[in-house]
Each structure stands twice: as structure tokens, then as C-alpha cells.
Design an enzyme around this catalytic site. Structure first.
Site, short mmCIF file in Angstrom:
data_model
loop_
_atom_site.label_atom_id
_atom_site.label_comp_id
_atom_site.label_asym_id
_atom_site.label_seq_id
_atom_site.Cartn_x
_atom_site.Cartn_y
_atom_site.Cartn_z
N HIS A 130 -0.04 -1.05 3.24
CA HIS A 130 0.11 -0.71 1.59
C HIS A 130 0.94 -2.65 1.18
CE1 HIS A 130 2.40 0.99 -1.46
NE2 HIS A 130 1.75 1.87 -0.94
N CYS A 373 -3.01 1.49 -3.86
CA CYS A 373 -2.37 0.43 -3.71
C CYS A 373 -2.51 -0.10 -2.11
CB CYS A 373 -0.96 1.09 -2.62
SG CYS A 373 0.49 1.21 -4.75
#
Length: 415
Positions: A130, A373
Site C-alpha cells: 500500500h 493506493c
């Protein structure tokens, strides 16, 4: 799992605690499948936070009056409850409250990384990280001169552990890895990664944002040096997360934020720091949110974390099978099993993920679309964006059928 843990959940009864799930849009009942972003909040959590504001709203560690004492006790004991929940035997001293997992990652990167890293050091991440991890350590690497390297994923979306063993060396100072991928659903062998890191005297940070909400987690068993998660992904409030850190490491680190309550003594020339965990919690903290997080933990444990995990895996398998039967749907990540969590990332041929999500919204089906993300991972997959359906304790197979029906509507619109 024991027989008790294999018993099916009474999802109908569970849903009654989540009034938002009764909302309707365009005459259709909400189907909420965006749980990897944020889960919904049950009445017991809302009630606990409301009780705080109604009955003992006050600042902590500041006053000697009754309200402040009650708030301080609740806030301090919240650290104890989180420690118990994730198996942190060191108790409250090893639990730092943050806004979310992202802030926890930044806390370690700045408070530890800026002081400990330099040219010649290496930071090892995974290709499925992420941005909370990838961007943070990337920028710390630029500031310190440390080199950032990435463990490959294979064609099935699993970590290449042979590559991990080659990449992590005596020059490695930090290994930061996601426990469960928010895009692929992959459950990574984090204990094995930690072992490799420790074999080379490196520290290990595990991002548990997609793991703690839906499976039993024992940080002592994993042996991570740091482990972080967010309250809003586990039926709790927004604005609070937790960082677990081994006590000796946290004691050696400098504070990340400065101000009130994180100090012991202040003069015009010098300051000394408070004890753990308060030295990392500057200013007025998230008191109501801490109360809500405890209520969420109690709520989930009453259901049973192993039962929640089994329910999510069942839904993920059902969704995977339904989508896999569609010849124009591409699914990302491993096949259902112990190393896949409760989400499915996919694309419908000829339809951009954002268009697909918009059409689903017309039918009151809420999913996520975009890069989640994980832009570099999407670049590796060769797609600009993907759709993601993610499940939680209150979701049903009937809602997955609604998802598939909405996909068919999109298919027909773009035919």
C-alpha cells in the site's frame, strides 16, 4: 478450528446491529461491499462513544476532577485492551494510538528511520505494498540514502519467497510488508518474512490493516518488531489506529510529534520525554475513538475472530467462483484458500473500473474502483485500475448475487 468456530454466523442478527445497511437508494437496498476501505459501525460502538460524550467527556492526564479521572482510566485501559486483542504481552507500553495505519508507518519511518538509516542500508518492501508503506519508506530512503528494494510477486499474486530470501541481506535494516494485500487479497507468510529479517539483524514492520479486522492476530507469534492497524476497518470509528512496537525498540526511539503530555520536564533549554506509550502521543488524543475501538474489539470477539475469518473466506470463495464463471471478467490474486482474504479484485472486459462502479452505484451496490493506493502494483498487472468487492461479517451470498447481476447490467450497457 473447533466445531464451535465452524458454526455459521447468524448474519441476519448481526445485520440488525448495523442500521446503515437498511438504507435504500433508488428504491433498492444498499449492498455495501467496500469494507476493505471502511467497514460499517454497529450500535454498540456508536453507543459507547455517545456514552463517553454524554457522561464523562474530559481531557485525559490533565485534571484531578472526576470526569478527567474517568476519561483517563478509559483511555489508558483502551491500550490494555488492544494489547490483549493482538497478543502484545508487554501491555499498554507497547501500544501507541495513532490516527490510522498510515500514521503508524510514518511514526516508525521518521522516529526510527531518520535516525538509524544511511547510505549502504537497505529497506525491503513487497511489490504489493500500500502507498502507506511504499511512499513512506521510499521518501525516507531518499532522505537518508538508504536503498529501497522490492520482493517480487508471482503470476498468482503470491510473494516469491525465494526472491525474498535472496533480497534480504546483512545490509537490510528494515523489512516492511503488508499482512493481507488490499488489492490482491493475498495473505502473506509474514512470520516467515520476519524470520528472514531477523536472521540478518533487520527489523520487521507488518501492515495489518487488512488482517486484524478479520482474523486472529498474535503479534508475539509473528514476532514482528512493529505491527499496525486501523479502527475504521474493524467496525470501529475513524480517526484511530494502533501501532504495536517491541518495548525496547520504542524506548530507544525519539518522539515523532512534540507537545503536551509527551513530556516529563520542560525548561526553556531542554525537554525530557514521558514514559511509553505517552511519549508518542502528543497533545489531546483520540479519547472517544479509543472508547469506540474497545467497543469494536468487544463486539468482534463476542462473535469470534476465527468465525469471522471463516465467514469472509466463504464469501470470497463464492464471489471468486461466481466471477470466474464469467468469461469476460479477469480476477487478480490467488485462488480462494487459506492464503486469500475476504476481497476480490477484478475487471470487466471493455468497461473501465470507474464506469463499472458507477453503474453498480445506480443499483445501490457499493464497491471500490481505482488503484486502491497500489499504483505500482497496478502498473505491474498492466491495468490502470481495478474494481474491488470486499466483504465483512454482515455480508451475504445474496449480496454477491446482486454484485454479479449489476455486472451483467454493465455488460449490457457497454455491449
Amino acid at each position: 478450528m473447533s466445531q464451535r468456530n465452524l458454526e455459521a454466523l447468524d448474519v441476519g442478527a448481526i445485520r440488525e446491529a448495523f442500521p446503515i445497511l437498511q438504507r435504500e437508494f433508488n428504491g433498492e437496498q444498499l449492498v455495501y461491499l467496500d469494507n476493505a476501505a471502511t467497514t460499517q459501525t454497529p450500535d454498540p460502538v456508536i453507543d459507547a462513544m455517545s456514552d463517553y460524550y454524554r457522561e464523562y467527556n474530559a481531557n485525559v492526564h490533565r485534571g484531578i476532577h472526576h470526569l478527567s479521572q474517568e476519561a483517563s482510566i478509559a483511555y489508558e485501559e483502551a491500550h490494555d485492551r488492544v494489547a490483549e486483542f493482538i497478543g502484545a504481552n508487554g501491555g499498554r507500553e507497547e501500544i501507541v494510538f495513532t490516527k490510522n495505519t498510515t500514521e503508524a508507518e510514518n511514526l516508525v519511518a521518521y522516529a526510527w528511520g531518520l535516525n538509524e538509516l544511511g547510505p549502504g542500508d537497505e529497506i525491503v518492501l513487497t511489490e504489493m505494498e500500500h502507498h502507506a508503506s511504499l511512499v513512506t519508506w521510499q521518501q525516507i530512503g531518499k532522505r537518508t540514502g538508504a536503498e529501497v528494494k522490492y520482493i517480487r510477486i508471482d503470476d498468482d499474486g503470491r510473494l516469491d519467497m525465494d526472491h525474498a530470501a535472496d533480497l534480504i541481506t546483512d545490509d537490510t535494516a528494515m523489512v516492511s510488508a503488508v499482512h493481507v494485500s488490499n488489492t490482491l487479497g493475498t495473505v502473506n507468510p509474514v512470520s516467515d518474512l520476519v524470520d528472514i529479517a531477523h536472521d540478518h539483524d533487520a527489523l520487521a514492520f507488518i501492515d495489518g490493516a487488512q488482517a486484524v479486522p478479520n482474523r486472529p492476530v498474535d503479534v508475539e507469534a509473528i514476532d514482528a518488531d512493529f505491527y499496525a492497524f486501523s479502527g475504521h476497518k474493524m467496525a470501529g470509528p475513524t480517526g484511530i489506529g494502533a501501532l504495536y512496537g517491541k518495548k525496547a525498540i520504542l524506548e530507544a526511539m525519539q518522539p515523532y510529534l512534540y507537545g503536551g503530555d509527551m513530556i516529563t520536564k520542560v525548561t526553556y533549554e531542554e525537554s525530557t520525554w514521558n514514559d511509553l506509550p505517552w511519549k508518542f502521543e502528543a497533545g489531546t488524543p483520540q479519547i472517544a475513538e479509543a472508547v469506540g475501538l474497545v467497543a469494536a474489539i468487544d463486539y468482534l470477539e463476542d462473535i469470534g475472530m476465527d468465525r469471522i475469518e471463516a465467514h469472509e473466506q466463504e464469501l470470497a470463495r463464492y464471489a471468486y467462483d461466481q466471477l470466474d464463471a464469467e468469461p469476460d471478467v479477469e480476477i487478480y490474486g490467488p485462488e480462494p484458500g487459506p492464503d486469500r482474504g475476504g476481497l476480490v479484485g477484478f475487471n470487466l472486459e471493455g468497461v473501465h473500473a470507474h464506469d463499472l462502479a458507477s453503474i453498480m452505484n445506480d443499483h445501490a451496490v457499493a464497491i471500490r474502483a481505482g488503484d486502491h493506493c497500489t499504483q505500482p502494483l497496478h502498473d505491474k498487472l498492466g491495468v490502470a485500475a481495478s474494481a474491488r468487492a470486499s466483504f465483512y461479517v454482515y455480508n451475504t451470498k445474496a449480496e454477491i448475487d446482486d454484485l454479479v447481476a449489476a455486472i451483467d447490467n454493465a455488460r449490457q450497457l457497454f455491449a
